[in-house]
Design a protein around this motif. Structure first.
Motif, PDB file in Angstrom:
ATOM      1  N   VAL A  97       0.855  -1.189   0.000  1.00 32.14           N
ATOM      2  CA  VAL A  97       0.000   0.000   0.000  1.00 32.14           C
ATOM      3  C   VAL A  97       0.893   1.241   0.000  1.00 32.14           C
ATOM      4  O   VAL A  97       1.826   1.325   0.802  1.00 32.14           O
ATOM      5  CB  VAL A  97      -0.945   0.020   1.214  1.00 32.14           C
ATOM      6  CG1 VAL A  97      -1.825   1.273   1.188  1.00 32.14           C
ATOM      7  CG2 VAL A  97      -1.808  -1.229   1.244  1.00 32.14           C
ATOM      8  N   GLU A  98       0.586   2.190  -0.884  1.00 36.49           N
ATOM      9  CA  GLU A  98       1.338   3.446  -0.953  1.00 36.49           C
ATOM     10  C   GLU A  98       0.376   4.624  -0.815  1.00 36.49           C
ATOM     11  O   GLU A  98      -0.775   4.547  -1.250  1.00 36.49           O
ATOM     12  CB  GLU A  98       2.074   3.570  -2.282  1.00 36.49           C
ATOM     13  CG  GLU A  98       3.090   2.484  -2.558  1.00 36.49           C
ATOM     14  CD  GLU A  98       3.678   2.648  -3.948  1.00 36.49           C
ATOM     15  OE1 GLU A  98       4.575   3.504  -4.099  1.00 36.49           O
ATOM     16  OE2 GLU A  98       3.216   1.964  -4.861  1.00 36.49           O
ATOM     17  N   SER A 144       9.718   7.961   1.648  1.00 33.43           N
ATOM     18  CA  SER A 144      10.632   8.766   0.851  1.00 33.43           C
ATOM     19  C   SER A 144      10.009  10.139   0.753  1.00 33.43           C
ATOM     20  O   SER A 144       9.037  10.340   0.014  1.00 33.43           O
ATOM     21  CB  SER A 144      10.824   8.154  -0.542  1.00 33.43           C
ATOM     22  OG  SER A 144      11.646   9.001  -1.338  1.00 33.43           O
ATOM     23  N   GLY A 145      10.505  11.069   1.559  1.00 31.50           N
ATOM     24  CA  GLY A 145       9.867  12.372   1.642  1.00 31.50           C
ATOM     25  C   GLY A 145       8.484  12.233   2.249  1.00 31.50           C
ATOM     26  O   GLY A 145       8.324  11.680   3.338  1.00 31.50           O
ATOM     27  N   THR A 146       7.475  12.698   1.531  1.00 28.04           N
ATOM     28  CA  THR A 146       6.102  12.614   2.027  1.00 28.04           C
ATOM     29  C   THR A 146       5.359  11.398   1.474  1.00 28.04           C
ATOM     30  O   THR A 146       4.161  11.247   1.697  1.00 28.04           O
ATOM     31  CB  THR A 146       5.321  13.893   1.644  1.00 28.04           C
ATOM     32  OG1 THR A 146       5.307  14.037   0.225  1.00 28.04           O
ATOM     33  CG2 THR A 146       5.951  15.122   2.301  1.00 28.04           C
ATOM     34  N   HIS A 147       6.067  10.557   0.742  1.00 24.49           N
ATOM     35  CA  HIS A 147       5.462   9.339   0.163  1.00 24.49           C
ATOM     36  C   HIS A 147       5.740   8.155   1.086  1.00 24.49           C
ATOM     37  O   HIS A 147       6.883   7.910   1.475  1.00 24.49           O
ATOM     38  CB  HIS A 147       6.037   9.064  -1.221  1.00 24.49           C
ATOM     39  CG  HIS A 147       5.342   7.933  -1.931  1.00 24.49           C
ATOM     40  ND1 HIS A 147       4.085   8.072  -2.466  1.00 24.49           N
ATOM     41  CD2 HIS A 147       5.741   6.666  -2.183  1.00 24.49           C
ATOM     42  CE1 HIS A 147       3.726   6.930  -3.029  1.00 24.49           C
ATOM     43  NE2 HIS A 147       4.713   6.051  -2.871  1.00 24.49           N
ATOM     44  N   TRP A 148       4.686   7.435   1.430  1.00 30.26           N
ATOM     45  CA  TRP A 148       4.786   6.329   2.392  1.00 30.26           C
ATOM     46  C   TRP A 148       4.403   5.016   1.751  1.00 30.26           C
ATOM     47  O   TRP A 148       3.493   4.964   0.908  1.00 30.26           O
ATOM     48  CB  TRP A 148       3.892   6.601   3.608  1.00 30.26           C
ATOM     49  CG  TRP A 148       4.347   7.796   4.364  1.00 30.26           C
ATOM     50  CD1 TRP A 148       4.069   9.104   4.100  1.00 30.26           C
ATOM     51  CD2 TRP A 148       5.229   7.802   5.480  1.00 30.26           C
ATOM     52  NE1 TRP A 148       4.708   9.939   4.978  1.00 30.26           N
ATOM     53  CE2 TRP A 148       5.432   9.158   5.855  1.00 30.26           C
ATOM     54  CE3 TRP A 148       5.863   6.811   6.221  1.00 30.26           C
ATOM     55  CZ2 TRP A 148       6.241   9.528   6.912  1.00 30.26           C
ATOM     56  CZ3 TRP A 148       6.668   7.174   7.281  1.00 30.26           C
ATOM     57  CH2 TRP A 148       6.859   8.518   7.622  1.00 30.26           C
ATOM     58  N   THR A 149       5.117   3.963   2.138  1.00 26.17           N
ATOM     59  CA  THR A 149       4.899   2.629   1.584  1.00 26.17           C
ATOM     60  C   THR A 149       4.809   1.616   2.709  1.00 26.17           C
ATOM     61  O   THR A 149       5.648   1.612   3.616  1.00 26.17           O
ATOM     62  CB  THR A 149       6.054   2.236   0.632  1.00 26.17           C
ATOM     63  OG1 THR A 149       6.179   3.226  -0.383  1.00 26.17           O
ATOM     64  CG2 THR A 149       5.800   0.877   0.008  1.00 26.17           C
ATOM     65  N   ALA A 150       3.783   0.766   2.645  1.00 30.75           N
ATOM     66  CA  ALA A 150       3.599  -0.299   3.640  1.00 30.75           C
ATOM     67  C   ALA A 150       3.547  -1.632   2.911  1.00 30.75           C
ATOM     68  O   ALA A 150       2.761  -1.804   1.979  1.00 30.75           O
ATOM     69  CB  ALA A 150       2.320  -0.073   4.438  1.00 30.75           C
ATOM     70  N   LYS A 151       4.379  -2.576   3.346  1.00 28.81           N
ATOM     71  CA  LYS A 151       4.440  -3.898   2.727  1.00 28.81           C
ATOM     72  C   LYS A 151       4.118  -4.953   3.764  1.00 28.81           C
ATOM     73  O   LYS A 151       4.467  -4.817   4.940  1.00 28.81           O
ATOM     74  CB  LYS A 151       5.827  -4.143   2.128  1.00 28.81           C
ATOM     75  CG  LYS A 151       5.953  -5.453   1.353  1.00 28.81           C
ATOM     76  CD  LYS A 151       7.300  -5.555   0.674  1.00 28.81           C
ATOM     77  CE  LYS A 151       7.461  -6.903  -0.046  1.00 28.81           C
ATOM     78  NZ  LYS A 151       6.421  -7.105  -1.077  1.00 28.81           N
TER      79      LYS A 151
END
Length: 607
Positions: free
Chosen positions: A67-68, A88-95
């Motif tokens: 999910v991003e 990465s900066g204001t971008h979030w990633t959940a694995k």
């Protein structure tokens, strides 16, 4: 309370920005085969708790998910569970974790996080495609939590509840009203009158919104309500029997709220002071957030016998206190701020007493635990005097602070204060306007202990909690009777004074003389701090050999200790009743025996 020790804990997964670690899933698994839906489950102003739910809406199994989303500047994830979250900066990633990536058709999985800031996620992607969140319409999010209900028109059998509306991107359909966690009504308005209640009974109310797609949002804050009448209210004139529960006791001392049940103490107390909240920058604040509301309890550790879950709104000591109150409805809980270590913050607080009071109420009435606390206790131990630090706020500052707290909290909350018991001429009781402040308080916890101890390393040995003066006492006015008499003389009503008892002893080593007044070479060894030991240890390791001024003392080997026993407590309680005092309190529960020997003595002595 001279000794204060706090163990800090931060047992959470700290999420640090780390770009490029999480790749996108196989495109064959993307977009239409799954959905991802976001809910903000809690919001406490400066931060929040969020939850994503991934659901396999396809016809074949999903082997992994990613999910991003984007957060606006100033909003970030601070800790997460059940997913690996990076940014990465204001971008979030959940694995997915190794154990929750596989989803059969129709199956779903959730992961959660704590966040800082107030923003909401945008530009959601699931396995590289659109998240298509919502149960019916793409992009349809569940509603927000309604406001914490207010209570009015409380009678023996009914109460009117009102709350601020929830918000939703498609529209709110109705609200579920929950009493003690069970739904009692579904209404379209933002108010409801609950009837058929029992007189003199405590209830807890929350509200949950439903949108036009029948999606339920998070439960709002809780409101505690006690119906009028009934026979469960303590009879007029009953004595207060209060104990302090220390936040940090759940660590090295391994003392938990459930110990109040297993020891039998819960049935013998009327009030608990939860210690301590901190005072920083002129405001009340939670000190150890992990112990207070995040620590997870297993079934065998919890009051209810049920284990905490990762996604329940409240854990830790606060939730255990909630469970205790459900089991023992007569107990009232106050949140205590300050103490010896944190009293230095009150001087700044007194400069803007109204703002301080507002901050305290915000903490006590936080929607996550608003039903747990029945009042506030202020442990400002050396106003306009010196203690751990020196305060020069002036004699009126204490009264000003208490007046502001009562104005902010109103008459439905208890407002109390733990104060010095220095009864000497020109001493700490004379330094502040305790008489003038009494009108705003329900009672004072007069700390009639810690008068003498190995902070004077060479002695002379003396009981740390003398009830009365005696020939040879090292300092005139350092005893309970003189302190109580001085406070009465300043206009404090007897019924607003509680006598303090220490569930511990203070001791010296290098002592050859059994009677008080001997010389010493330093502090006697103690389990947690030199010169201090719990009663539960001393009763066996150094049994009492005599009494002086209403308190026991013991000489064993080269060590000399003073402490209260069930027998001396019984005598002190008789004295408290003869003085018309409002009751007694003690510092603190964990010093007692496993069967609550000292708490039982306080209870029996005040009957």
């Amino acid at each position: 309370m001279r000794f204060r020790h706090r163990v800090a804990a931060g047992i959470a997964t700290l999420v640090l920005p780390f770009a490029g670690l999480v790749g996108l899933a196989n495109p064959a698994q993307a977009a239409t085969s799954a959905t991802a839906t976001y809910v903000k489950t809690q919001d406490w102003g400066s931060g929040f708790e969020g939850k994503w739910t991934v659901k396999n809406t396809g016809t074949t199994s999903l082997s992994s998910w990613t999910v991003e989303w984007d957060f606006p500047a100033g909003t970030s994830v601070t800790s997460a569970w059940d997913a690996d979250v990076t940014s990465s900066g204001t971008h979030w990633t959940a694995k997915n974790k190794s154990w929750n990536g596989t989803l059969a058709p129709g199956a779903s999985v959730s992961f959660g996080f704590n966040g800082a800031g107030s923003g909401s996620p945008a530009n959601c992607k699931l396995n590289g495609g659109s998240c298509d969140g919502g149960s019916t319409n793409p992009g349809d999010n569940p509603p927000s939590a309604p406001g914490t209900p207010s209570a009015s028109d409380v009678t023996n059998t009914s109460v009117k509840l009102s709350w601020s509306a929830a918000t939703d991107d498609k529209g709110v359909k109705n609200y579920d009203v929950l009493r003690d966690g069970a739904k009692v009504a579904t209404v379209t308005a933002t108010s409801y009158t609950d009837t058929g209640l029992t007189a003199g009974t405590d209830y807890s109310y929350t509200v949950q919104a439903r949108d036009t797609a029948d999606q339920l949002g998070p439960v709002g804050g809780a409101r505690a309500v006690r119906t009028t009448g009934g026979t469960t209210e303590p009879p007029t004139g009953d004595k207060v029997k209060l104990g302090y529960f220390t936040e940090w006791g759940v660590y090295g001392r391994n003392y938990h709220v459930k110990n109040l049940v297993t020891s039998g103490t819960a049935s013998k107390i009327t009030h608990i002071n939860y210690a301590f909240g901190n005072v920083k920058n002129g405001q009340c604040t939670v000190d150890d957030t992990y112990a207070a509301y995040d620590k997870a309890y297993t079934a065998d550790q919890s009051v209810s016998g049920q284990a905490d879950t990762w996604d329940q709104p409240l854990r830790g000591n606060f939730n255990q206190l909630r469970q205790l109150k459900a089991k023992y409805p007569h107990i009232k809980v106050l949140y205590s701020f300050g103490g010896w270590t944190y009293s230095g913050g009150f001087g700044q607080a007194a400069q803007n007493a109204a703002a301080f009071a507002r901050s305290c109420k915000q903490v006590v009435e936080d929607p996550r635990w608003a039903d747990v606390f029945d009042g506030i206790d202020i442990d400002w131990e050396y106003p306009n005097a010196c203690g751990l630090t020196c305060d020069n706020s002036g004699p009126a500052a204490f009264r000003t602070l208490m007046q502001a707290l009562r104005a902010e909290f109103g008459q439905n909350y208890l407002v109390t204060a733990a104060i010095t018991a220095d009864g000497s001429n020109g001493g700490k009781i004379d330094a502040a306007d305790y008489g003038g402040a009494a009108q705003y308080l329900d009672w004072y916890n007069v700390m009639t202990y810690d008068y003498f101890g190995a902070f004077n390393a060479q002695g002379p040995t003396a009981p740390h909690s003398p009830l009365t003066s005696y020939p040879g006492i090292p300092q005139a006015g350092f005893n309970s009777a003189d302190a109580i008499a001085k406070l009465k003389a300043k206009g404090v009503p007897s019924k607003k004074l509680l006598l303090g008892i220490g569930f511990y002893g203070r001791g010296w080593t290098g002592v050859t003389q059994s009677a008080p007044g001997g010389t010493a070479t330093g502090a006697a060894p103690g389990t947690y701090e030199a010169g201090i030991e719990d009663y539960k240890v001393l009763k066996n390791s150094c049994p009492a050999t005599g009494t002086i001024a209403g308190t026991a003392y013991a000489h064993c080997g080269s060590n000399w200790w003073s402490y209260d026993t069930p027998a001396t407590i019984n005598s002190k309680m008789a004295w408290a009743k003869s003085q018309g005092l409002g009751g007694a309190f003690y510092w603190e529960f964990s010093g007692d025996t496993a069967n609550g020997e000292l708490a039982s003595a306080v209870d029996a002595g005040l009957k």
